[in-house]
Design a protein around this motif. Structure first.
Motif, PDB file in Angstrom:
ATOM      1  N   GLY A 287       0.806  -1.219   0.000  1.00 24.97           N
ATOM      2  CA  GLY A 287       0.000   0.000   0.000  1.00 24.97           C
ATOM      3  C   GLY A 287       0.840   1.270   0.000  1.00 24.97           C
ATOM      4  N   PHE A 288       2.172   1.145   0.022  1.00 18.34           N
ATOM      5  CA  PHE A 288       3.032   2.340   0.007  1.00 18.34           C
ATOM      6  C   PHE A 288       2.863   3.070  -1.324  1.00 18.34           C
ATOM      7  CE2 PHE A 288       7.411   4.110  -0.895  1.00 18.34           C
ATOM      8  CZ  PHE A 288       7.274   5.207  -0.057  1.00 18.34           C
ATOM      9  N   ALA A 289       2.516   4.363  -1.258  1.00 18.50           N
ATOM     10  CA  ALA A 289       2.155   5.091  -2.483  1.00 18.50           C
ATOM     11  C   ALA A 289       3.357   5.763  -3.149  1.00 18.50           C
ATOM     12  CB  ALA A 289       1.093   6.135  -2.148  1.00 18.50           C
ATOM     13  N   GLY A 290       4.525   5.745  -2.493  1.00 20.46           N
ATOM     14  CA  GLY A 290       5.665   6.491  -3.014  1.00 20.46           C
ATOM     15  C   GLY A 290       6.492   5.761  -4.058  1.00 20.46           C
ATOM     16  N   ALA A 291       6.016   4.619  -4.551  1.00 20.69           N
ATOM     17  CA  ALA A 291       6.751   3.852  -5.574  1.00 20.69           C
ATOM     18  C   ALA A 291       5.760   2.917  -6.258  1.00 20.69           C
ATOM     19  CB  ALA A 291       7.870   3.041  -4.916  1.00 20.69           C
ATOM     20  N   GLU A 292       6.179   2.387  -7.407  1.00 17.42           N
ATOM     21  CA  GLU A 292       5.313   1.480  -8.180  1.00 17.42           C
ATOM     22  C   GLU A 292       5.716   0.032  -7.926  1.00 17.42           C
ATOM     23  OE1 GLU A 292       2.788   2.367 -10.184  1.00 17.42           O
ATOM     24  OE2 GLU A 292       3.174   4.426  -9.501  1.00 17.42           O
ATOM     25  N   PRO A 293       4.753  -0.895  -7.895  1.00 17.28           N
ATOM     26  CA  PRO A 293       5.134  -2.304  -7.747  1.00 17.28           C
ATOM     27  C   PRO A 293       6.014  -2.762  -8.910  1.00 17.28           C
ATOM     28  CG  PRO A 293       2.755  -2.031  -7.491  1.00 17.28           C
ATOM     29  CD  PRO A 293       3.301  -0.705  -7.955  1.00 17.28           C
ATOM     30  N   VAL A 294       6.992  -3.618  -8.606  1.00 15.87           N
ATOM     31  CA  VAL A 294       7.861  -4.181  -9.651  1.00 15.87           C
ATOM     32  C   VAL A 294       7.961  -5.690  -9.378  1.00 15.87           C
ATOM     33  CG1 VAL A 294       9.947  -3.619  -8.290  1.00 15.87           C
ATOM     34  CG2 VAL A 294      10.181  -4.026 -10.723  1.00 15.87           C
ATOM     35  N   GLY A 295       8.006  -6.488 -10.435  1.00 15.11           N
ATOM     36  CA  GLY A 295       8.075  -7.951 -10.266  1.00 15.11           C
ATOM     37  C   GLY A 295       9.369  -8.348  -9.572  1.00 15.11           C
ATOM     38  N   ILE A 296       9.326  -9.441  -8.817  1.00 15.49           N
ATOM     39  CA  ILE A 296      10.476  -9.840  -8.003  1.00 15.49           C
ATOM     40  C   ILE A 296      11.716 -10.111  -8.861  1.00 15.49           C
ATOM     41  CG2 ILE A 296       9.631 -12.242  -7.825  1.00 15.49           C
ATOM     42  CD1 ILE A 296      11.578 -10.490  -5.058  1.00 15.49           C
ATOM     43  N   GLU A 297      11.556 -10.766 -10.012  1.00 15.84           N
ATOM     44  CA  GLU A 297      12.748 -11.056 -10.819  1.00 15.84           C
ATOM     45  C   GLU A 297      13.310  -9.774 -11.439  1.00 15.84           C
ATOM     46  OE1 GLU A 297      14.254 -13.781 -10.338  1.00 15.84           O
ATOM     47  OE2 GLU A 297      12.577 -14.711  -9.290  1.00 15.84           O
ATOM     48  N   ASP A 298      12.424  -8.843 -11.828  1.00 12.54           N
ATOM     49  CA  ASP A 298      12.911  -7.557 -12.343  1.00 12.54           C
ATOM     50  C   ASP A 298      13.608  -6.762 -11.242  1.00 12.54           C
ATOM     51  OD1 ASP A 298      11.953  -8.180 -14.818  1.00 12.54           O
ATOM     52  OD2 ASP A 298      10.055  -7.114 -14.563  1.00 12.54           O
ATOM     53  N   PHE A 299      13.103  -6.897 -10.031  1.00 13.25           N
ATOM     54  CA  PHE A 299      13.712  -6.225  -8.864  1.00 13.25           C
ATOM     55  C   PHE A 299      15.185  -6.622  -8.754  1.00 13.25           C
ATOM     56  CE2 PHE A 299      14.803  -6.596  -4.305  1.00 13.25           C
ATOM     57  CZ  PHE A 299      14.453  -5.347  -3.800  1.00 13.25           C
ATOM     58  N   TRP A 300      15.445  -7.930  -8.807  1.00 12.92           N
ATOM     59  CA  TRP A 300      16.830  -8.393  -8.649  1.00 12.92           C
ATOM     60  C   TRP A 300      17.713  -7.979  -9.820  1.00 12.92           C
ATOM     61  CZ3 TRP A 300      18.641  -9.539  -4.158  1.00 12.92           C
ATOM     62  CH2 TRP A 300      17.806 -10.086  -3.188  1.00 12.92           C
ATOM     63  N   ALA A 301      17.107  -7.727 -10.974  1.00  6.91           N
ATOM     64  CA  ALA A 301      17.904  -7.393 -12.168  1.00  6.91           C
ATOM     65  C   ALA A 301      18.047  -5.887 -12.370  1.00  6.91           C
ATOM     66  CB  ALA A 301      17.252  -8.043 -13.398  1.00  6.91           C
ATOM     67  N   LEU A 302      17.603  -5.084 -11.420  1.00  7.67           N
ATOM     68  CA  LEU A 302      17.664  -3.625 -11.616  1.00  7.67           C
ATOM     69  C   LEU A 302      19.115  -3.142 -11.702  1.00  7.67           C
ATOM     70  CD1 LEU A 302      14.910  -2.490  -9.077  1.00  7.67           C
ATOM     71  CD2 LEU A 302      14.877  -2.121 -11.573  1.00  7.67           C
ATOM     72  N   PRO A 303      19.407  -2.245 -12.649  1.00  4.61           N
ATOM     73  CA  PRO A 303      20.757  -1.674 -12.666  1.00  4.61           C
ATOM     74  C   PRO A 303      20.943  -0.760 -11.450  1.00  4.61           C
ATOM     75  CG  PRO A 303      19.422  -0.812 -14.500  1.00  4.61           C
ATOM     76  CD  PRO A 303      18.542  -1.727 -13.704  1.00  4.61           C
ATOM     77  N   CYS A 304      22.021  -0.970 -10.706  1.00  2.00           N
ATOM     78  CA  CYS A 304      22.260  -0.145  -9.514  1.00  2.00           C
ATOM     79  C   CYS A 304      23.734  -0.262  -9.135  1.00  2.00           C
ATOM     80  CB  CYS A 304      21.377  -0.603  -8.350  1.00  2.00           C
ATOM     81  SG  CYS A 304      21.665  -2.305  -7.841  1.00  2.00           S
ATOM     82  N   GLU A 305      24.167   0.638  -8.274  1.00  4.36           N
ATOM     83  CA  GLU A 305      25.551   0.540  -7.784  1.00  4.36           C
ATOM     84  C   GLU A 305      25.610  -0.434  -6.602  1.00  4.36           C
ATOM     85  OE1 GLU A 305      24.433   3.663  -8.967  1.00  4.36           O
ATOM     86  OE2 GLU A 305      25.635   3.061 -10.699  1.00  4.36           O
ATOM     87  N   PHE A 306      24.637  -0.347  -5.678  1.00  2.00           N
ATOM     88  CA  PHE A 306      24.670  -1.198  -4.477  1.00  2.00           C
ATOM     89  C   PHE A 306      23.360  -1.972  -4.346  1.00  2.00           C
ATOM     90  CE2 PHE A 306      27.503   2.376  -3.578  1.00  2.00           C
ATOM     91  CZ  PHE A 306      28.649   1.717  -3.140  1.00  2.00           C
ATOM     92  N   MET A 307      23.477  -3.289  -4.239  1.00  4.91           N
ATOM     93  CA  MET A 307      22.321  -4.154  -3.982  1.00  4.91           C
ATOM     94  C   MET A 307      22.468  -4.689  -2.559  1.00  4.91           C
ATOM     95  SD  MET A 307      19.648  -5.954  -4.998  1.00  4.91           S
ATOM     96  CE  MET A 307      19.508  -5.996  -6.788  1.00  4.91           C
ATOM     97  N   ILE A 308      21.446  -4.467  -1.726  1.00 11.80           N
ATOM     98  CA  ILE A 308      21.551  -4.860  -0.317  1.00 11.80           C
ATOM     99  C   ILE A 308      20.475  -5.903   0.011  1.00 11.80           C
ATOM    100  CG2 ILE A 308      21.761  -3.989   2.071  1.00 11.80           C
ATOM    101  CD1 ILE A 308      23.467  -2.322   0.214  1.00 11.80           C
ATOM    102  N   PRO A 309      20.813  -7.207  -0.064  1.00 13.56           N
ATOM    103  CA  PRO A 309      19.850  -8.193   0.427  1.00 13.56           C
ATOM    104  C   PRO A 309      19.838  -8.123   1.955  1.00 13.56           C
ATOM    105  CG  PRO A 309      21.873  -9.278  -0.300  1.00 13.56           C
ATOM    106  CD  PRO A 309      22.063  -7.811  -0.558  1.00 13.56           C
TER     107      PRO A 309
END
Ligand code: NDP
Ligand code: AKG
Length: 433
Positions: A287-309
């Motif tokens: 229900g958090f309105a400040g971002a859009e839902p993204v699929g879990i596999e796309d989440f892990w594949a996002l381009p970024c500098e730091f990924m924090i599991p």
């Protein structure tokens, strides 16, 4: 060497947390095996690390609010006590298993030795969903569990702390139960307590702070400044939530976050204080309105500098590692990367700051809390954060150096340092009687 109890076989198989990941204990044993070539004379002791020293399984019966009796299974595993008393958290989660607690205890042995804390490694847990029981029931579960593991814990024997599903209030109840049973106040039996009960300033934030410090140090080596960096965080509890806040405050752009209710993306950067306020009010990110839902596999594949599991084990599988576009993975969680995924990330040039270093800030400030409780002399938050910073940076430098010298991953470097320390202590204590 054959061992009468082949625990790897006894508790092998695939993980309940992720059917594509191996069981956590099998991952831990594989990580230990990777250090074998670097142990020299100490190699003869390596089996020690593949067999937990002491494993206690307890039945936790309580009367529920409706008058029925419910039973929960609990564990405390003391993986190794060669360097000092056991130390490690207590997990309340519906899927806790002995296999998982054994691995978590093993990682504590390595973590405590890797950063130079005078502890062995231990971990505990109860298979319970804290959200499915009332506050009173949870307190009864915690009290009964503490009494059961009271056989083996104590300020100079084994000191629990919070982990997934537990917090300062859980530690208050544990401290009270242990103290009642012993007939005196034993503040040093657990860490992560409320400040009023001998807790330490800075402990609640410490794990997230350590994640941030080690990310910053890794970024320095790769010329990736935190300011402006894109950060993705899985898990938005104690470690992930505070870690995300520290990155946000340092000028990074936290573009995606997730918890068990889903994953969300805002490429412009998420308002982390607003997300934390949402979780405080609603219990989850749903229900958090400040971002859009993204699929879990796309989440892990996002381009970024730091990924924090910063959630649970076995999240970064080989398949996910193939698609990941992070520059650095900083393991806030314990055991989030499978050994196969670890190799793929290394081959692909993605730096992994391992759990046994990245999330060691929590147990480091737990150590400070234990020391403060013993001396009944309490430090300021500035003193605590300065000491934490020093220990984390020194540990990072030492592990980085070994990784460069031996051309191994940071994980193997951390394990080399830690296993040397643990097995040297084992060897110097003499042969088994
Ligand atoms: N607390 C500490 O001091 C330390 C913790 N750690 C490790 O950090 C990790 C997180 O612990 P901590 O923050 O304390 O635990 P918390 O219980 O505070 O938070 C756990 C977070 O993970 C989320 N989560 C749970 N299951 C899943 C899932 N299947 N997919 C996505 N997210 C999920 C939870 O979501 P939700 O709330 O919606 O269930 C929550 O946001 C664990 O691996 C723990 O062992 C390591 C060192 C110290
Ligand atoms: O603070 C502690 O003693 C232990 C924290 C913990 O469980 C961990 O580092 O995984």
């Amino acid at each position: 060497m054959n061992h009468p109890m082949d625990l790897t076989a006894a508790v092998g198989g695939l993980s309940y947390l992720n059917p594509h990941a191996p069981e956590p204990w099998a991952s831990f044993v594989e990580q230990i095996e990777r250090v074998r070539p670097y142990l020299g004379e100490l190699e003869r002791w390596i089996e020690t690390l593949k067999h937990p020293k002491r494993t206690l399984i307890v039945d936790v019966p309580i009367e529920r609010d409706d008058g029925t009796v419910a039973h929960y299974e609990g564990y405390r595993v003391q993986h190794n006590l060669s360097r000092g008393p056991g130390k490690g958290g207590i997990r309340f989660h519906p899927a806790v298993t002995l296999n998982e607690v054994m691995a978590l205890a093993g990682w504590m042995t390595v973590k405590n030795a890797a950063v130079g804390l005078p502890f062995g490694g231990a971990k505990g847990g109860i298979r319970v969903d804290p959200a499915s029981v009332s506050k009173g029931e949870l307190q009864r579960i915690t009290r009964r569990f503490t009494s059961e593991i009271g056989l083996i814990i104590g300020p100079d024997r084994d000191i629990p702390a919070p982990d997934v599903g537990t917090n300062a209030m859980t530690m208050a109840v544990m401290m009270d139960t242990y103290s009642m049973n012993r007939g005196g106040t034993a503040t040093g039996v657990v860490t992560g307590k409320p400040i009023a009960l001998g807790g330490s300033l800075g402990r609640q934030e410490a794990t997230g702070r350590g994640v941030y410090i080690t990310a910053r140090e890794a970024g320095r080596r790769l010329h990736l400044p935190i300011e402006g960096a894109r950060v993705v965080v899985q898990g938005f509890g104690n470690v992930g939530g505070i870690g995300a806040r520290l990155f946000h405050e340092a000028g990074a752009k936290v573009i995606a976050i997730g918890d068990h209710s889903g994953t969300w993306l805002n490429e412009g950067g998420i308002d982390i204080p607003a997300a934390l306020a949402h979780v405080a009010a609603h219990g989850a990110l749903l229900g958090f309105a400040g971002a859009e839902p993204v699929g879990i596999e796309d989440f892990w594949a996002l381009p970024c500098e730091f990924m924090i599991p910063a959630a649970l084990e076995g999240q970064i599988t080989a398949a996910r590692a193939e698609r990941m576009r992070a520059r650095v993975v900083v393991e806030g969680a314990n055991g989030p990367t499978t050994p196969a995924a670890d190799d793929i990330l290394t081959d692909r040039g993605i730096l992994v700051v391992p759990d046994v270093l990245a999330n060691a800030g929590g147990v480091t400030v737990s150590y400070f809390e234990w020391v403060q409780d013993f001396s009944s002399f309490f430090w300021t938050e500035d003193e605590i954060n300065a000491r934490l910073e020093r220990i984390m940076v020194q540990a990072f430098d030492a592990i980085w150096q070994v990784s460069q010298d031996k051309q191994v991953s940071l994980r193997t470097a951390a394990f080399i340092i830690a296993c040397h320390r643990v097995l040297e202590a084992r060897a110097e204590r003499g042969l088994y009687p």
